[in-house]
Design an enzyme around this catalytic site. Structure first.
Site, short mmCIF file in Angstrom:
data_model
loop_
_atom_site.label_atom_id
_atom_site.label_comp_id
_atom_site.label_asym_id
_atom_site.label_seq_id
_atom_site.Cartn_x
_atom_site.Cartn_y
_atom_site.Cartn_z
N CYS A 165 -4.05 -13.75 -3.78
CA CYS A 165 -2.99 -14.33 -4.59
C CYS A 165 -3.30 -14.59 -5.98
CB CYS A 165 -2.23 -15.51 -4.02
SG CYS A 165 -1.03 -16.29 -5.10
N ASP A 190 2.47 -0.59 -3.25
CA ASP A 190 3.33 0.50 -3.82
C ASP A 190 3.92 1.29 -2.47
OD1 ASP A 190 2.44 -0.52 -6.13
OD2 ASP A 190 1.00 0.89 -6.43
N ARG A 217 7.10 -5.47 -0.51
CA ARG A 217 8.43 -5.38 -1.55
C ARG A 217 8.99 -4.32 -0.97
NH1 ARG A 217 5.93 -6.56 -7.40
NH2 ARG A 217 4.15 -5.52 -6.39
#
Length: 355
Positions: free
Chosen positions: A107, A209, A232
């Site tokens: 993080c 990605d 994501r």
């Protein structure tokens, strides 16, 4: 499509070799169950959990460890910079029944890094070594790590970090191929995944990605990695795991209909309201519901209307209005004259630092 096989973290089979990447403020119990029901998730991971909160009996942190049996195999991911508290939190994760304990070394959020946690551990290998050894002595379940390429762009040390982790008894290494300095900008360096795979014996997975079926297959082929993490990409397409698994087995690839997209919004909102009070459920819906409609006609206007909703009935009505319009080929105007406005997107660990 090439053959892609499951892998094991000790005796725990990850099949298919696809991991729902931990994302603070996203991969709570409702989101994980929603994705698991769609199919194709080989390993679920908790939100990114603060050991300071866990070991000081913070109710929010303890809630973040909850999971259902049908989520297994399930990993709890913790972050922090203090070896003693990391050990205590790891013991707590084992006690609640987690299959795997994962340490976040990735993080980039400043509030996490300044206390020595997250990607701060990438520039303090002696602290990381102490933490991993302390945890390894304290728990019986497998210990894994998620790391980044390095702290600064000019100090790429993922290979050294991976070797250190393996020497400390870590049984799976996941690499997000960006540096702390990059944050979530630019592209992930998957070449580093290949290089790590060549120098360690434990399973290695890559992250960053992957948003399409072909993207996942390309990463497996190019790097020889054991697994792929998707974060994501799953927010935008909750069926991505199922679709990749379909392709792996040569099946017809599932394509969600408008009815499926409407149904998943209702299902997710129902789960949120079961799990939390009304206002937090509405706020979480604002954050994520719009992701599911990206690419659809009028999606930005729909996300704006959800963002301006303040009650359960309003949210439900907006969903019905939107899908009724696009199913019948009518233009969707949302709130006429209101500028497009959406909930801000959070980076995958940033939410953990927001009160």
């Amino acid at each position: 499509m090439q053959e892609i096989k499951s892998f094991k973290i000790r005796d725990i089979e990850i099949d298919p070799p696809l991991v729902l990447s931990p994302m603070a403020g996203v991969t709570d119990v409702s989101f994980r169950r929603l994705l698991k029901r769609r199919g194709g998730v080989g390993l679920s991971v908790s939100e990114f959990i603060s050991v300071e909160g866990l070991t000081r009996s913070n109710p929010k942190s303890k809630r973040q460890m909850r999971f259902y049996e049908d989520e297994r195999p399930f990993a709890v991911q913790i972050f922090g910079g203090q070896p003693e508290r990391m050990r205590m939190a790891a013991e707590m994760a084992e006690e609640v029944g987690a299959d795997i304990l994962d340490v976040n070394c990735g993080c980039p959020a400043p509030k996490v890094v300044k206390h020595g946690g997250g990607s701060g551990l990438l520039k303090d290998h002696s602290r990381l070594e102490t933490i991993l050894k302390e945890i390894k002595k304290a728990i019986k379940i497998p210990l894994t790590v998620k790391i980044r390429a390095g702290f600064y762009d000019h100090t790429i040390n993922a290979i050294e970090t991976a070797k250190l982790a393996e020497d400390c008894g870590v049984e799976h290494i996941a690499l997000h191929g960006r540096t702390k300095e990059q944050g979530y900008r630019g592209l992930a360096n998957w070449e580093l995944v290949r290089q790590i795979k060549e120098v360690v014996k434990v399973p290695v997975s890559g992250s960053g990605d992957v948003t399409t079926i072909q993207g996942a297959f390309d990463r497996f082929r190019e790097t020889g990695c054991d697994g792929v993490l998707i974060g994501r990409g799953a927010m935008a397409n909750p069926w991505i795991f199922r679709q990749i698994e379909d392709a792996m087995h040569g099946r017809e690839i599932f394509q969600p209909t408008l009815a499926d997209k409407r149904a998943i919004l209702h299902e997710y909102f129902d789960m949120l309201r079961e799990d939390m009070p009304e206002n937090p459920a509405i706020n979480r819906m604002k954050q994520l519901a719009g992701q599911f409609t990206r690419g659809l006609q009028g999606g930005a206007l729909f996300r704006t209307s959800i963002y301006h909703s303040h009650s359960v009935d309003e949210v439900l009505n907006r969903i019905e209005e939107y899908f009724e319009a696009i199913e019948h080929g009518r233009p969707y105007y949302g709130e006429a004259g209101v500028p497009v406005e959406e909930a801000a997107e959070l980076d995958s660990c940033e939410a953990a630092t927001i009160a």
